[in-house]
Design a protein around this motif. Sequence first.
Motif, PDB file in Angstrom:
ATOM      1  N   ASP A  34      83.091  43.092  11.696  1.00 27.90           N
ATOM      2  CA  ASP A  34      82.845  44.302  12.485  1.00 27.90           C
ATOM      3  C   ASP A  34      81.471  44.894  12.181  1.00 27.90           C
ATOM      4  N   THR A  35      80.509  44.036  11.908  1.00 30.13           N
ATOM      5  CA  THR A  35      79.165  44.487  11.561  1.00 30.13           C
ATOM      6  C   THR A  35      78.436  45.042  12.778  1.00 30.13           C
ATOM      7  N   ALA A  36      77.818  46.195  12.616  1.00 28.54           N
ATOM      8  CA  ALA A  36      77.001  46.759  13.694  1.00 28.54           C
ATOM      9  C   ALA A  36      75.829  45.829  13.972  1.00 28.54           C
ATOM     10  N   LYS A  37      75.484  45.697  15.259  1.00 30.22           N
ATOM     11  CA  LYS A  37      74.391  44.807  15.655  1.00 30.22           C
ATOM     12  C   LYS A  37      73.097  45.604  15.757  1.00 30.22           C
ATOM     13  N   LYS A  38      72.259  45.463  14.743  1.00 28.59           N
ATOM     14  CA  LYS A  38      70.977  46.160  14.726  1.00 28.59           C
ATOM     15  C   LYS A  38      69.834  45.154  14.720  1.00 28.59           C
ATOM     16  N   LEU A  39      68.770  45.501  15.446  1.00 27.20           N
ATOM     17  CA  LEU A  39      67.597  44.637  15.553  1.00 27.20           C
ATOM     18  C   LEU A  39      66.424  45.291  14.838  1.00 27.20           C
ATOM     19  N   ILE A  40      65.802  44.557  13.949  1.00 22.57           N
ATOM     20  CA  ILE A  40      64.672  45.082  13.196  1.00 22.57           C
ATOM     21  C   ILE A  40      63.429  45.155  14.080  1.00 22.57           C
ATOM     22  N   GLU A  41      62.772  46.304  14.081  1.00 23.58           N
ATOM     23  CA  GLU A  41      61.498  46.456  14.778  1.00 23.58           C
ATOM     24  C   GLU A  41      60.314  46.418  13.809  1.00 23.58           C
ATOM     25  N   ARG A  42      60.533  46.937  12.609  1.00 19.73           N
ATOM     26  CA  ARG A  42      59.408  47.010  11.668  1.00 19.73           C
ATOM     27  C   ARG A  42      59.929  47.105  10.237  1.00 19.73           C
ATOM     28  N   VAL A  43      59.288  46.369   9.347  1.00 18.74           N
ATOM     29  CA  VAL A  43      59.569  46.469   7.915  1.00 18.74           C
ATOM     30  C   VAL A  43      58.229  46.695   7.224  1.00 18.74           C
ATOM     31  N   GLU A  44      58.109  47.814   6.532  1.00 21.52           N
ATOM     32  CA  GLU A  44      56.859  48.177   5.872  1.00 21.52           C
ATOM     33  C   GLU A  44      56.984  47.997   4.362  1.00 21.52           C
ATOM     34  N   TYR A  55      51.382  46.151   3.624  1.00 18.93           N
ATOM     35  CA  TYR A  55      51.470  45.352   4.845  1.00 18.93           C
ATOM     36  C   TYR A  55      52.791  45.638   5.542  1.00 18.93           C
ATOM     37  N   ALA A  56      52.888  45.201   6.797  1.00 17.94           N
ATOM     38  CA  ALA A  56      54.089  45.450   7.602  1.00 17.94           C
ATOM     39  C   ALA A  56      54.413  44.229   8.447  1.00 17.94           C
ATOM     40  N   PHE A  57      55.690  44.037   8.698  1.00 15.75           N
ATOM     41  CA  PHE A  57      56.185  42.963   9.552  1.00 15.75           C
ATOM     42  C   PHE A  57      56.788  43.613  10.787  1.00 15.75           C
ATOM     43  N   THR A  58      56.301  43.254  11.979  1.00 10.65           N
ATOM     44  CA  THR A  58      56.782  43.870  13.217  1.00 10.65           C
ATOM     45  C   THR A  58      57.379  42.830  14.148  1.00 10.65           C
ATOM     46  N   SER A  71      54.922  39.613  13.961  1.00  7.99           N
ATOM     47  CA  SER A  71      53.624  39.592  13.300  1.00  7.99           C
ATOM     48  C   SER A  71      53.720  40.179  11.905  1.00  7.99           C
ATOM     49  N   ASN A  72      52.913  39.637  10.992  1.00  8.19           N
ATOM     50  CA  ASN A  72      52.797  40.201   9.649  1.00  8.19           C
ATOM     51  C   ASN A  72      51.511  41.003   9.492  1.00  8.19           C
ATOM     52  N   GLY A  73      50.839  41.278  10.613  1.00 12.35           N
ATOM     53  CA  GLY A  73      49.599  42.022  10.592  1.00 12.35           C
ATOM     54  C   GLY A  73      48.374  41.142  10.588  1.00 12.35           C
ATOM     55  N   ILE A  74      48.558  39.873  10.244  1.00 19.68           N
ATOM     56  CA  ILE A  74      47.458  38.902  10.252  1.00 19.68           C
ATOM     57  C   ILE A  74      47.738  37.789  11.239  1.00 19.68           C
ATOM     58  N   ASP A  75      48.906  37.182  11.115  1.00 17.61           N
ATOM     59  CA  ASP A  75      49.327  36.108  12.013  1.00 17.61           C
ATOM     60  C   ASP A  75      50.435  36.609  12.921  1.00 17.61           C
ATOM     61  N   THR A  76      50.439  36.110  14.171  1.00 17.41           N
ATOM     62  CA  THR A  76      51.462  36.476  15.147  1.00 17.41           C
ATOM     63  C   THR A  76      52.100  35.227  15.718  1.00 17.41           C
ATOM     64  N   GLY A  77      53.430  35.209  15.745  1.00 15.15           N
ATOM     65  CA  GLY A  77      54.159  34.122  16.374  1.00 15.15           C
ATOM     66  C   GLY A  77      54.688  34.579  17.725  1.00 15.15           C
ATOM     67  N   VAL A  78      54.482  33.771  18.762  1.00 11.62           N
ATOM     68  CA  VAL A  78      54.948  34.081  20.109  1.00 11.62           C
ATOM     69  C   VAL A  78      56.078  33.131  20.465  1.00 11.62           C
ATOM     70  N   ASN A 251      60.488  49.998   3.781  1.00 13.48           N
ATOM     71  CA  ASN A 251      61.151  50.854   4.763  1.00 13.48           C
ATOM     72  C   ASN A 251      61.455  50.054   6.019  1.00 13.48           C
ATOM     73  N   TYR A 252      62.664  50.247   6.551  1.00 16.12           N
ATOM     74  CA  TYR A 252      63.124  49.503   7.714  1.00 16.12           C
ATOM     75  C   TYR A 252      63.241  50.415   8.930  1.00 16.12           C
ATOM     76  N   SER A 253      62.797  49.904  10.082  1.00 16.30           N
ATOM     77  CA  SER A 253      62.972  50.605  11.374  1.00 16.30           C
ATOM     78  C   SER A 253      63.697  49.659  12.318  1.00 16.30           C
ATOM     79  N   TYR A 254      64.677  50.189  13.040  1.00 17.47           N
ATOM     80  CA  TYR A 254      65.495  49.372  13.929  1.00 17.47           C
ATOM     81  C   TYR A 254      65.316  49.795  15.388  1.00 17.47           C
ATOM     82  N   LYS A 255      65.519  48.864  16.301  1.00 23.08           N
ATOM     83  CA  LYS A 255      65.392  49.116  17.729  1.00 23.08           C
ATOM     84  C   LYS A 255      66.478  50.089  18.179  1.00 23.08           C
TER      85      LYS A 255
END
Length: 256
Positions: A34-44, A55-58, A71-78, A251-255
């Motif tokens: 019964d885990t809530a479904k949360k999506l990470i937007e940013r981890v600082e 640094y931050a991961f978005t 992105s980790n602020g330097i490299d971005t994966g599409v 610090n974590y931010s969620y959608k």
Amino acid sequence: MKRFLFLSTISITLLASCDSDSVTDEFDNANGGDTAKKLIERVEFDSAQIDEEDYAFTVNYDANNRVTSASNGIDTGVLVYENNELSTVSGGSEPFSLSELYQDPYDVFETGDVLEYDNSGNPISVKVFEESYEFNETTGVFEEVIEEFTATIAYDATPNPYFYTFEAAGLIEVLDRVQLNFSMMPQSSEILRARALFPLNNIKSIVYKNEAGEVEGEVKIDYVYDADNYPSSGTITVIVDQEPTSVYSVNYSYKQ
């Protein structure tokens, strides 16, 4: 210190039991279903050391809540999808087709082998290899040196906060497909390793020992959890033999 922080990052984000269940089934079984479904937007990640950069991961999503880039602020994966499935991930080099994961055997050096799982299916003892090059004064050339460590991992009784973000990127389906096709065709050893190492709960500590059984490094993570048992913040402490202790806040931010 950076060596163990790097190994810890790999462990935290890529560290699944090897039975016949899908990763989703294993995750549900480990977390009560019964885990809530949360999506990470940013981890600082903020360093308490003045000589280290923050640094931050978005993560970005489309209207259907599929991951479009990270992105980790330097490299971005599409990420590109075809027929509602993840098809390619492109970054700083040529696009990589995920279809290759199911067709071609990869000759890669294994960097992690699971030695033991807990009752929930989390890897709790992992053999880790680190490859480096050292200058040989006798021969005058750099020679490859491989060090072997054993990582002992402990978990909080909370879900892996990256699970649904990985699912939104199509990566859980990739891991499941590898499991389902395990006996049918050669698999990428990198993905097989990710399948074996994927954590179902949230890692709270990792202790690294060398071949002599001596502790060479330790990572401790103290989390503050929200009402859904997802981390909202935390403190990471990295202890490495003969090096100053390093501390990071996360610090974590969620959608929404």
